[in-house]
Motif scaffolding. Structure first.
Motif, short mmCIF file in Angstrom:
data_model
loop_
_atom_site.label_atom_id
_atom_site.label_comp_id
_atom_site.label_asym_id
_atom_site.label_seq_id
_atom_site.Cartn_x
_atom_site.Cartn_y
_atom_site.Cartn_z
N PHE A 142 64.41 -15.79 61.88
CA PHE A 142 65.28 -16.58 62.75
C PHE A 142 64.68 -16.65 64.17
N GLY A 143 63.45 -17.08 64.22
CA GLY A 143 62.78 -17.28 65.50
C GLY A 143 62.57 -15.98 66.25
N GLY A 144 62.54 -14.87 65.51
CA GLY A 144 62.27 -13.59 66.15
C GLY A 144 63.53 -12.88 66.60
N GLY A 219 53.14 -17.99 82.45
CA GLY A 219 54.14 -18.78 81.73
C GLY A 219 54.37 -20.11 82.41
N ARG A 220 55.37 -20.81 81.90
CA ARG A 220 55.67 -22.15 82.41
C ARG A 220 55.92 -22.14 83.92
N GLY A 221 56.41 -21.00 84.42
CA GLY A 221 56.71 -20.89 85.85
C GLY A 221 55.48 -20.98 86.74
N GLY A 244 48.88 -16.01 77.79
CA GLY A 244 49.95 -16.93 78.18
C GLY A 244 51.02 -17.06 77.13
N THR A 245 52.05 -17.78 77.49
CA THR A 245 53.18 -18.00 76.56
C THR A 245 52.93 -19.28 75.76
N ARG A 246 53.80 -19.50 74.82
CA ARG A 246 53.62 -20.66 73.94
C ARG A 246 53.67 -22.00 74.68
N PRO A 247 54.66 -22.22 75.58
CA PRO A 247 54.67 -23.52 76.27
C PRO A 247 53.37 -23.80 77.00
N ILE A 260 50.09 -15.02 73.58
CA ILE A 260 50.64 -13.68 73.38
C ILE A 260 52.03 -13.83 72.80
N GLY A 261 52.26 -13.17 71.68
CA GLY A 261 53.61 -13.24 71.11
C GLY A 261 53.59 -13.28 69.61
N GLN A 262 54.75 -13.56 69.09
CA GLN A 262 54.95 -13.58 67.64
C GLN A 262 53.94 -14.47 66.93
N ALA A 263 53.65 -15.62 67.52
CA ALA A 263 52.72 -16.54 66.89
C ALA A 263 51.29 -16.30 67.35
N GLY A 264 51.09 -15.32 68.21
CA GLY A 264 49.76 -15.07 68.76
C GLY A 264 49.34 -13.62 68.62
N LYS A 265 48.91 -13.05 69.73
CA LYS A 265 48.36 -11.69 69.67
C LYS A 265 49.31 -10.65 70.26
N PHE A 275 53.44 -13.62 85.12
CA PHE A 275 53.75 -14.62 86.15
C PHE A 275 54.58 -15.76 85.57
N GLY A 276 55.78 -15.95 86.05
CA GLY A 276 56.59 -17.10 85.65
C GLY A 276 56.89 -17.14 84.17
N ILE A 277 57.27 -15.99 83.63
CA ILE A 277 57.59 -15.88 82.20
C ILE A 277 59.04 -15.41 82.06
N SER A 278 59.80 -16.11 81.22
CA SER A 278 61.23 -15.77 81.11
C SER A 278 61.46 -14.47 80.34
N GLY A 279 60.62 -14.20 79.32
CA GLY A 279 60.79 -12.96 78.56
C GLY A 279 61.47 -13.17 77.23
N ALA A 280 61.23 -14.31 76.59
CA ALA A 280 61.80 -14.57 75.26
C ALA A 280 61.28 -13.53 74.27
N ILE A 281 62.12 -13.18 73.30
CA ILE A 281 61.76 -12.11 72.35
C ILE A 281 60.45 -12.43 71.61
N GLN A 282 60.21 -13.70 71.36
CA GLN A 282 58.98 -14.05 70.62
C GLN A 282 57.73 -13.72 71.44
N HIS A 283 57.90 -13.66 72.75
CA HIS A 283 56.78 -13.26 73.60
C HIS A 283 56.76 -11.75 73.80
N THR A 284 57.92 -11.19 74.16
CA THR A 284 57.94 -9.76 74.54
C THR A 284 57.73 -8.83 73.35
N VAL A 313 60.49 -10.85 93.08
CA VAL A 313 61.18 -12.16 93.14
C VAL A 313 60.38 -13.04 94.09
N ALA A 314 59.64 -13.96 93.51
CA ALA A 314 58.75 -14.80 94.33
C ALA A 314 58.30 -16.01 93.50
N ASP A 315 57.71 -16.95 94.21
CA ASP A 315 57.06 -18.07 93.52
C ASP A 315 55.78 -17.53 92.87
N ALA A 316 55.62 -17.75 91.58
CA ALA A 316 54.51 -17.14 90.84
C ALA A 316 53.16 -17.57 91.40
C1 LIG Z 1 59.24 -19.30 65.76
C2 LIG Z 1 58.91 -19.17 67.22
C3 LIG Z 1 57.77 -18.50 67.56
C4 LIG Z 1 57.43 -18.36 68.91
N1 LIG Z 1 56.31 -17.69 69.23
C5 LIG Z 1 56.01 -17.50 70.53
C6 LIG Z 1 54.88 -16.74 70.92
O1 LIG Z 1 54.11 -16.24 70.11
N2 LIG Z 1 54.65 -16.55 72.24
C7 LIG Z 1 55.47 -17.09 73.20
O2 LIG Z 1 55.20 -16.88 74.39
N3 LIG Z 1 56.52 -17.83 72.86
C8 LIG Z 1 56.82 -18.05 71.57
N4 LIG Z 1 57.89 -18.81 71.25
C9 LIG Z 1 58.60 -19.51 72.34
C10 LIG Z 1 59.57 -18.59 73.07
O3 LIG Z 1 60.83 -18.63 72.41
C11 LIG Z 1 59.79 -19.07 74.52
O4 LIG Z 1 60.19 -20.43 74.50
C12 LIG Z 1 58.56 -18.94 75.41
O5 LIG Z 1 58.04 -17.62 75.34
C13 LIG Z 1 58.94 -19.24 76.85
O6 LIG Z 1 57.77 -19.32 77.60
P1 LIG Z 1 57.85 -19.20 79.20
O7 LIG Z 1 58.46 -17.90 79.57
O8 LIG Z 1 56.50 -19.53 79.71
O9 LIG Z 1 58.77 -20.42 79.61
P2 LIG Z 1 60.28 -20.47 80.05
O10 LIG Z 1 61.17 -19.83 79.09
O11 LIG Z 1 60.55 -21.90 80.41
O12 LIG Z 1 60.34 -19.59 81.38
C14 LIG Z 1 59.72 -19.93 82.57
C15 LIG Z 1 60.08 -18.84 83.58
O13 LIG Z 1 59.43 -19.11 84.78
C16 LIG Z 1 60.32 -18.91 85.85
N5 LIG Z 1 59.89 -19.79 86.92
C17 LIG Z 1 60.02 -21.14 87.02
N6 LIG Z 1 59.42 -21.59 88.12
C18 LIG Z 1 58.90 -20.49 88.74
C19 LIG Z 1 58.16 -20.31 89.92
N7 LIG Z 1 57.82 -21.35 90.71
N8 LIG Z 1 57.79 -19.05 90.25
C20 LIG Z 1 58.12 -17.98 89.48
N9 LIG Z 1 58.84 -18.11 88.35
C21 LIG Z 1 59.20 -19.35 87.97
C22 LIG Z 1 61.68 -19.25 85.32
O14 LIG Z 1 62.69 -18.58 86.06
C23 LIG Z 1 61.56 -18.74 83.89
O15 LIG Z 1 61.98 -17.39 83.81
C24 LIG Z 1 58.26 -18.94 69.92
C25 LIG Z 1 59.42 -19.60 69.54
C26 LIG Z 1 59.75 -19.73 68.22
C27 LIG Z 1 61.01 -20.43 67.85
#
Ligand SMILES: Cc1cc2nc3c(=O)[nH]c(=O)nc-3n(C[C@H](O)[C@H](O)[C@H](O)COP(=O)(O)OP(=O)(O)OC[C@H]3O[C@@H](n4cnc5c(N)ncnc54)[C@H](O)[C@@H]3O)c2cc1C
Length: 333
Positions: A142-144, A219-221, A244-247, A260-265, A275-284, A313-316
């Motif tokens: 269920f998506g991790g 991450g996306r941030g 990096g994260t999936r996005p 890095i994560g469930q689908a990676g390493k 940097f700028g990573i939300s911390g989704a379980i699939q990553h952490t 707490v800062a801009d990444a």
């Molecule tokens: C089956 C499945 C497998 C998956 N496998 C993986 C996997 O292997 N690895 C993985 O990473 N993900 C995986 N995912 C995706 C995962 O669920 C998350 O969507 C992903 O990890 C989110 O990446 P993120 O933290 O970069 O992006 P987001 O969740 O969008 O988070 C971005 C973060 O950046 C912060 N931010 C935004 N702007 C700034 C700024 N200017 N400065 C500082 N912070 C900022 C935000 O507050 C937020 O916390 C998988 C999902 C599924 C369903």
């Protein structure tokens, strides 16, 4: 009639350093599991010129190695390899087949399971033996969000792909002995529907992200590909690797092997800077073994910030730039 000793097979994926490590990790785990069901640990190798790997797999715990060497097997072909594996599995009836969850392993194991009419648990993060002597296959589902414990009570073999980095390989032991079983290439192969046009090896990196003591992860941030590139400057200054994260990988900001994560390493650095990573379980799920985490996020409530030892707490992007500047100044001093 004597009954055959049960066996646990590990598929030798030796095409590069990273994949070969997974094979060695699986041989180590197979050696943990085997005594619990009175099984022998076997490796299976297809290709040409395999002596080096035969020796290596014996030194890492294979008691027996099934080897098929033929010019046809020089280049990997999913159809040929899967047909050959089906043939061997039907001939020797292994109890368990373990495959590394690499890109090769994922497509190979799925096809072999279908051909053998058995189940397959993909991307396991744990393996054990139940009280009934069945392979317990532990995998995110269920998506991790859930960790599932799966058994294959009836069909054989019990098959699993296992995420690289899940288990530790054992040290190379030259004193180990193994039996080599050389098998003939099968004759009546269906014509391959895939034609290999070219084969290119990516240069090996000196350091692997799975082994790195320091990892900087974006991450996306980080905001854009251009901004994320700064992580490489930071990594160079710190002797770190970049992940990096999936996005970020899906957007093409980083290469797929940096995921890095469930689908990676899985990583286990002493220091992880996120940097700028939300911390989704699939990553952490893949960063849990980091000793010390520094997270930079503009949202103090992000999961990654809560998991961190130091939460900034800062801009990444701005923080990364400032860190690079600070480190460069320190180096000059
Ligand atoms: C089956 C499945 C497998 C998956 N496998 C993986 C996997 O292997 N690895 C993985 O990473 N993900 C995986 N995912 C995706 C995962 O669920 C998350 O969507 C992903 O990890 C989110 O990446 P993120 O933290 O970069 O992006 P987001 O969740 O969008 O988070 C971005 C973060 O950046 C912060 N931010 C935004 N702007 C700034 C700024 N200017 N400065 C500082 N912070 C900022 C935000 O507050 C937020 O916390 C998988 C999902 C599924 C369903």
């Amino acid at each position: 009639m004597p009954t055959r000793k049960p066996s646990i097979w590990v598929i030798g994926d030796y095409r590069n350093y990273f994949q070969n490590r997974v094979t060695l990790q699986l041989l180590a785990k197979a050696n943990d599991l085997a005594p619990q069901i009175g099984a022998e640990v076997c490796a299976v190798l297809f290709g040409q010129g395999l002596d080096e790997y035969v020796t290596e797999y014996i030194a890492h715990g294979a008691e027996k190695i099934y080897v098929v060497e033929d010019p046809v097997l020089k280049d990997y072909s999913i159809e040929t390899y899967a047909a050959l594996m089906q043939h061997l599995a039907q001939k020797y009836e292994p109890e368990i087949i373990l495959v590394g969850a690499t890109s090769f392993g994922k497509e190979f194991a799925a096809r072999v399971a279908k051909r053998l009419g058995t189940g397959l648990t993909a991307d396991c993060i744990g393996l054990d033996i139940t009280e009934d002597g069945l392979l317990l296959q532990i995998a995110p589902s269920f998506g991790g969000n859930l960790i599932a414990e799966i058994i294959t009570p009836e069909q054989r073999p019990q098959m699993a792909t296992v995420r690289p980095g899940t288990f530790q390989e054992t040290p190379h032991d030259n004193d180990r002995q193994g039996k080599i079983v050389r098998e003939q290439m099968i004759k009546d192969l269906p014509e391959d529907r895939v034609r290999l046009i070219s084969n290119e090896h990516q240069p090996e990196r000196d350091q692997k992200i799975e082994d790195a003591a320091v990892v900087v992860c974006g991450g996306r941030g980080m905001g854009s590909k251009k901004k994320l590139k700064k992580l490489f400057d930071l990594a160079e200054l710190m002797g770190a690797e970049v992940g990096g994260t999936r996005p970020v990988v899906y957007a093409g900001w980083l290469e797929p092997d940096a995921l890095i994560g469930q689908a990676g390493k899985n990583i286990k650095p002493k220091i992880l800077i996120s940097f700028g990573i939300s911390g989704a379980i699939q990553h952490t799920a893949a960063t849990n073994e980091a000793d010390f985490i520094i997270a930079v996020n503009k949202n103090p409530n992000a999961t990654m910030m809560k998991m961190a030892d130091v939460a900034v707490v800062a801009d990444a992007n701005q923080f990364c730039t400032a860190l690079i500047k600070g480190l460069r100044e320190r180096i000059k001093e």
